[in-house]
Enzyme design. Structure first.
Site: not given
Length: 421
Positions: A194, A90, A244, A164, A144
């Protein structure tokens, strides 16, 4: 009822456990299995999970294992919450895109594509093993990028629904601002994972009066501040975008901010070390306050509601989920995965009719859907050219020189996770 959590060693898990314990009448779990290859983390999380159940008087049994096949055997539902490559991957997803002037984020843009490439093959392997071991089990995907991963699962014929926490978080926030109980509000939540907009905030159900104009008039500044957008943007749009959308609506501003401060991954990694130290305390028998800063608010409530509805034992009949379009958004293919309110029961999730999406939003949804199709193709078949095509199609990239540079960096940073390289 047996439920299995793959990725059960996640520091998120105590949030899920707390929800299972509090909402046991909605989802009466007799056995909960936490599956994770990280033995040390799993031991810490599993110990805290048992103490939370004991404190709240939950009679269910919690077991831990690194054996996926044993963990999913006879499960009624399997919840996926894994992170291939961990926080280290990440951290890379959030940094190397900045070198090309693009947002570095783990679920959208170039970083989101990297995560999809790492994750889709692993999730499909897990799903196939679930199907071989227990073909009747539902798969609930919280991993995700949820839209792409859920599309991969459904395309492969698995019994899957994507989940989500954005919608339930906004529902709770709006209810508090309006002085109502969350159950009184139905959101006209429309778009992709998102990439959604609240087109209406209805009291009492899908056909109830729309309180969105009142919400924006009375609390628009507060909502805008949470989204880190100017209040006038919400005033002009007349809807509430997901947070987002700031990556799209204020891209260059976000890139400047990301270059000036530590990555979210670095913050989360430090937080996880502190959380695991707390979890090791044998006196701790509730989720710590620090966990609220980790993210995933109301994840447990959403997961319980969805699992209960899918297993036919309760849950709300209408929930916001990720599922096949099936004509709901007429400008998208039927096999696209969208995030909208759906009627959920033991047969699965069927989208409800939603308000027409303004071209201002529909154009972006169509473009990102095309990107997701290309991203899934790259994840399933590999190849540098497929990665490049997906990046070029993404509205946060969109220029061939950036797509070339991002492709080079994505492949260099993910070689150990992409066998086709």
């Amino acid at each position: 009822m047996k439920l299995t959590v793959v990725g059960g060693g996640s520091t998120y898990t105590p949030e899920l456990i707390d929800g299972f314990a509090r909402l046991r009448e909605t989802l009466p779990i007799s056995e909960l299995v936490l599956v994770d290859p990280a033995a040390e983390r799993l031991e810490l999380v599993g110990g805290l999970a048992r103490r939370i159940f004991a404190r709240q008087g939950h009679p269910g049994r919690i077991t831990t294992t690194a054996d996926l096949d044993a963990g999913v055997a006879d499960a009624d539902a399997v919840l996926l919450q894994l992170r291939v490559g961990g926080q280290a991957a990440r951290e890379k997803d959030e940094t190397w895109p900045l070198e090309c002037g693009c947002v570095g984020q783990e679920t959208t843009g170039a970083g989101g594509l990297a995560k999809a490439l790492r994750t889709v093959p692993v999730v499909l392997d897990i799903a196939e093993r679930v199907r071989r071991t227990n073909p009747d089990a539902w798969i609930i995907d919280f991993t995700n990028p949820v839209g792409i991963v859920t599309r991969a699962l459904l395309t492969a014929g698995h019994k899957a629904v994507g989940l989500c926490n954005v919608a339930i978080g906004l529902q709770r926030k709006f209810a508090a601002l309006l002085g109502l109980a969350p159950a009184e509000l139905h959101l006209d939540h429309v778009g992709l994972n998102h990439l959604t907009w609240e087109l209406g905030v209805r009291k009492g159900g899908p056909d109830g009066p729309d309180l969105l104009p009142e919400l924006l008039a009375r609390h628009g500044a507060a909502v805008a501040a949470d989204l880190k957008l100017p209040p006038e943007v919400l005033e002009r749009l007349g809807v509430v975008p997901s947070y987002y959308l700031r990556y799209f609506y204020a891209h260059d501003e976000v890139v400047r901010e990301m270059r000036e401060k530590p990555s979210r991954a670095a913050e989360v990694a430090a937080m996880e070390r502190e959380l695991l130290a707390l979890y090791a305390d044998p006196a701790l028998d509730e989720k710590p306050e620090l966990l609220a800063k980790r993210g995933g608010a109301f994840y447990s409530e959403a997961a319980v509601d969805l699992a209960a509805a899918l297993l036919g034992d309760g849950g709300s009949p209408v929930q916001v989920v990720n599922t096949l379009n099936r004509g709901t958004l007429p400008f998208l293919p039927d096999d696209a995965v969208i995030e909208v309110p759906a009627r959920v029961d033991a047969s699965g999730a069927v989208p409800l009719p939603v308000p027409r999406l303004d071209p201002l939003y529909a154009g972006l949804v169509a473009q990102v859907t095309a990107y997701e199709e290309l991203a899934l193709d790259a994840a399933l078949r590999g190849g540098r050219d497929r990665v490049f095509r997906a990046l070029l199609a993404h509205p946060l990239v969109g220029q061939y020189d950036r797509a070339e540079g991002l492709t080079d960096r994505l492949l260099a940073h993910n070689e150990e996770h992409l066998p086709w390289l």
